[in-house]
Design a protein around this motif. Structure first.
Motif, PDB file in Angstrom:
ATOM      1  N   ASP A  13      33.827 -65.064 -49.434  1.00  0.00           N
ATOM      2  CA  ASP A  13      33.051 -65.257 -48.238  1.00  0.00           C
ATOM      3  C   ASP A  13      31.467 -65.509 -48.483  1.00  0.00           C
ATOM      4  O   ASP A  13      30.928 -66.320 -48.101  1.00  0.00           O
ATOM      5  N   GLY A  14      30.991 -64.606 -49.517  1.00  0.00           N
ATOM      6  CA  GLY A  14      29.614 -64.591 -49.892  1.00  0.00           C
ATOM      7  C   GLY A  14      29.172 -65.995 -50.568  1.00  0.00           C
ATOM      8  O   GLY A  14      28.126 -66.543 -50.651  1.00  0.00           O
ATOM      9  N   ALA A  15      30.134 -66.365 -51.475  1.00  0.00           N
ATOM     10  CA  ALA A  15      30.066 -67.522 -52.175  1.00  0.00           C
ATOM     11  C   ALA A  15      30.120 -68.713 -51.322  1.00  0.00           C
ATOM     12  O   ALA A  15      29.266 -69.666 -51.655  1.00  0.00           O
ATOM     13  N   MET A  16      31.134 -68.618 -50.476  1.00  0.00           N
ATOM     14  CA  MET A  16      30.970 -69.842 -49.566  1.00  0.00           C
ATOM     15  C   MET A  16      29.789 -70.011 -48.720  1.00  0.00           C
ATOM     16  O   MET A  16      29.233 -71.034 -48.512  1.00  0.00           O
ATOM     17  N   SER A  17      29.426 -68.903 -48.014  1.00  0.00           N
ATOM     18  CA  SER A  17      28.041 -68.789 -47.341  1.00  0.00           C
ATOM     19  C   SER A  17      26.971 -69.288 -48.350  1.00  0.00           C
ATOM     20  O   SER A  17      26.170 -70.118 -47.781  1.00  0.00           O
ATOM     21  N   CYS A  18      26.842 -68.936 -49.429  1.00  0.00           N
ATOM     22  CA  CYS A  18      25.909 -69.321 -50.258  1.00  0.00           C
ATOM     23  C   CYS A  18      25.897 -70.680 -50.356  1.00  0.00           C
ATOM     24  O   CYS A  18      24.883 -71.663 -50.263  1.00  0.00           O
ATOM     25  N   CYS A  23      19.409 -65.392 -52.470  1.00  0.00           N
ATOM     26  CA  CYS A  23      21.000 -65.787 -52.455  1.00  0.00           C
ATOM     27  C   CYS A  23      21.357 -64.496 -52.078  1.00  0.00           C
ATOM     28  O   CYS A  23      22.690 -64.318 -51.498  1.00  0.00           O
ATOM     29  N   ALA A  24      21.035 -63.244 -52.037  1.00  0.00           N
ATOM     30  CA  ALA A  24      21.505 -61.945 -51.996  1.00  0.00           C
ATOM     31  C   ALA A  24      21.942 -61.822 -50.634  1.00  0.00           C
ATOM     32  O   ALA A  24      22.795 -60.990 -50.005  1.00  0.00           O
ATOM     33  N   GLN A  25      21.104 -62.506 -49.390  1.00  0.00           N
ATOM     34  CA  GLN A  25      21.325 -62.563 -48.029  1.00  0.00           C
ATOM     35  C   GLN A  25      22.718 -63.115 -47.750  1.00  0.00           C
ATOM     36  O   GLN A  25      23.453 -62.872 -46.679  1.00  0.00           O
ATOM     37  N   TYR A  26      23.305 -63.677 -48.787  1.00  0.00           N
ATOM     38  CA  TYR A  26      24.757 -64.300 -48.098  1.00  0.00           C
ATOM     39  C   TYR A  26      25.991 -63.283 -48.913  1.00  0.00           C
ATOM     40  O   TYR A  26      26.968 -63.536 -48.225  1.00  0.00           O
ATOM     41  N   GLY A  27      25.604 -62.431 -49.598  1.00  0.00           N
ATOM     42  CA  GLY A  27      26.841 -61.467 -50.171  1.00  0.00           C
ATOM     43  C   GLY A  27      26.160 -60.748 -51.465  1.00  0.00           C
ATOM     44  O   GLY A  27      25.162 -61.147 -52.002  1.00  0.00           O
ATOM     45  N   LYS A  28      26.905 -59.815 -51.851  1.00  0.00           N
ATOM     46  CA  LYS A  28      26.664 -59.033 -53.079  1.00  0.00           C
ATOM     47  C   LYS A  28      26.792 -60.025 -54.118  1.00  0.00           C
ATOM     48  O   LYS A  28      27.988 -60.509 -54.125  1.00  0.00           O
TER      49      LYS A  28
END
Length: 330
Positions: free
Chosen positions: A301-306, A273-278
């Motif tokens: 944004d990272g949480a939403m993408s994941c 899941c690190a690919q979606y954000g830190k």
């Protein structure tokens, strides 16, 4: 003419990559290839390694040209023991970055599934000394005969959907004593460990500590599945997103037996899941039912993408559900 299947807009169609986790550190990339290539043409096996230590991180990504072969690999190897550890399999969320490529999944199986499973079983015996674990001991005698009639795939509980109705009818016939002895409907058991005419695998056997007791991977009960598969793709509280998410059904605590399994799952989750954000924090709720993992990203944004990539995804025969939350447990 292109040798590849193309979309209407000219993109090359490729099967989405297969994720294989909970791999013992003693298993090599070559051994994984020798096993998983029996499901069909396998373009690439990428076993993730720690660059500092040179030791396997315990998970890999596989590239099959045919999504049906990929699906057969996922469904067959889910929960199967390799070097004393039950494998976790699923469609990888690692999307291809190549231009002009469209990745696809499939819920279908190749027509020669039984033959491929037999070859896989043979290689697994060569590598570990034991073959595939079936679900036959978890069903009643009538269902056993009906599943065996479908061959090795039936014994593993991964029947193509077209066969489900006929197997159900066969189970009813057996229960009522109406067992055909000849013709198309005859019950003809085919054990999963039938030796297949496969080329000998030269890869060395896996040398590990004594294996633990086998973990049987059983098919989920029908009643536990959502009436509408799309329901699981609906993200909870998506109208009020935050940088915290809760993912359900990532694991089954009652099936996890290895010491430190919680840490392995946490690391697997972070790696994927690190690919979606830190990611700043991951909490595995190992004592609670429901296979819950909380994660905090640096931004919404990272949480939403994941969340969008995980919601509704099938992982190790469980369908993931995702929701936004205000905070995560300490």
């Amino acid at each position: 003419d292109s040798p590849f299947q193309l979309t209407a807009d000219g993109k090359r169609i490729e099967a989405q990559k297969v994720y294989v986790g909970s791999i013992d550190r003693a298993v090599t990339q070559a051994q994984l290839y020798s096993l998983f290539s029996q499901f069909g043409k396998l373009d690439n096996v990428l076993l993730q390694m720690d660059m500092a230590t040179g030791i396997s991180k315990g998970f890999a990504f596989l590239s099959y040209p045919d999504p049906k072969d990929a699906n057969l690999a996922i469904q067959t190897m889910s929960g199967q023991m390799l070097a004393g550890r039950p494998l976790k399999t699923g469609w990888a969320n690692q999307q291809s970055m190549a231009a002009g490529v469209q990745e696809v999944r499939s819920d279908e199986f190749p027509t020669d599934s039984n033959e491929k499973i037999e070859k896989v079983n043979q290689v697994l015996v060569q590598l570990t000394g034991s073959g595939l674990t079936t679900m036959l001991s978890h069903v009643d005698p009538a269902q056993q005969q009906a599943l065996l009639a479908a061959g090795p795939a039936g014994a593993l509980g991964i029947l193509p959907s077209a066969q489900l109705a006929s197997v159900a009818d066969a189970a009813l016939d057996v229960a009522l004593g109406n067992i055909p002895t000849s013709g198309a409907g005859a019950v003809s058991p085919v054990p999963v460990n039938v030796a297949a005419a496969a080329a000998p695998i030269m890869e060395s056997p896996i040398v590990v500590a004594p294996a633990q007791s086998p973990v049987i991977a059983t098919a989920p009960a029908v009643s536990t599945l959502p009436n509408n598969v799309d329901d699981a793709k609906v993200i909870g509280r998506i109208d009020r997103p935050s940088n915290h998410i809760l993912v359900h059904n990532m694991f089954d605590k009652d099936e996890e037996t290895d010491p430190g399994w919680e840490e392995d799952i946490r690391l697997d989750f972070e790696e994927e899941c690190a690919q979606y954000g830190k990611i700043s924090s991951v909490v595995v709720m190992s004592k609670e039912a429901g296979g819950k993992i909380y994660a905090t990203f640096d931004g919404v944004d990272g949480a939403m993408s994941c969340a969008k990539n995980l919601a509704g995804r099938w992982f190790d025969k469980r369908q993931l559900r995702v929701e936004f939350v205000d905070s995560i447990p300490s």
